[in-house]
Design an enzyme around this catalytic site. Structure first.
Site, PDB file in Angstrom:
ATOM      1  N   CYS A  11      -2.959  -6.137 -49.705  1.00  0.00           N
ATOM      2  CA  CYS A  11      -2.357  -5.045 -48.819  1.00  0.00           C
ATOM      3  C   CYS A  11      -3.652  -4.021 -48.835  1.00  0.00           C
ATOM      4  O   CYS A  11      -4.646  -4.248 -49.642  1.00  0.00           O
ATOM      5  CB  CYS A  11      -1.125  -4.313 -49.206  1.00  0.00           C
ATOM      6  N   CYS A  14      -4.132  -2.332 -52.254  1.00  0.00           N
ATOM      7  CA  CYS A  14      -4.954  -3.422 -53.176  1.00  0.00           C
ATOM      8  C   CYS A  14      -6.267  -3.396 -52.743  1.00  0.00           C
ATOM      9  O   CYS A  14      -7.212  -3.518 -53.602  1.00  0.00           O
ATOM     10  CB  CYS A  14      -4.278  -4.572 -53.144  1.00  0.00           C
TER      11      CYS A  14
END
Length: 78
Positions: A11, A14
């Site tokens: 995501c 991240c």
């Protein structure tokens, strides 16, 4: 050399976490091995329930949000 893993699904948070760590290492002139782990079973194996998680040399040091630059510097220098 520090081995750092960013745990998460890939995501946005991240990706930002990986970038913050890479930038901290570059600014400090320290070479690191950075790996992104997206396998849910492997992430759960570290006991991380909230991503992104960060593992430094086999030890979970962070989970559940994007770390600040100061924290990332401490990981790469520590």
């Amino acid at each position: 050399m520090k081995r750092i893993k960013v745990l998460g699904s890939g995501c946005r948070n991240c990706e930002i976490t990986a970038k913050v760590i890479s930038q901290a290492a570059a600014e400090a002139g320290i070479e690191i091995e950075l790996e992104k782990v997206t396998d849910i079973a492997e992430i759960m194996g570290y006991g991380v329930m909230s991503t992104p998680g960060v593992v430094v040399d086999g030890v979970v040091v962070h989970s559940g949000g994007v770390p600040g630059p100061e924290l990332a510097r401490a990981w790469v220098q520590g």
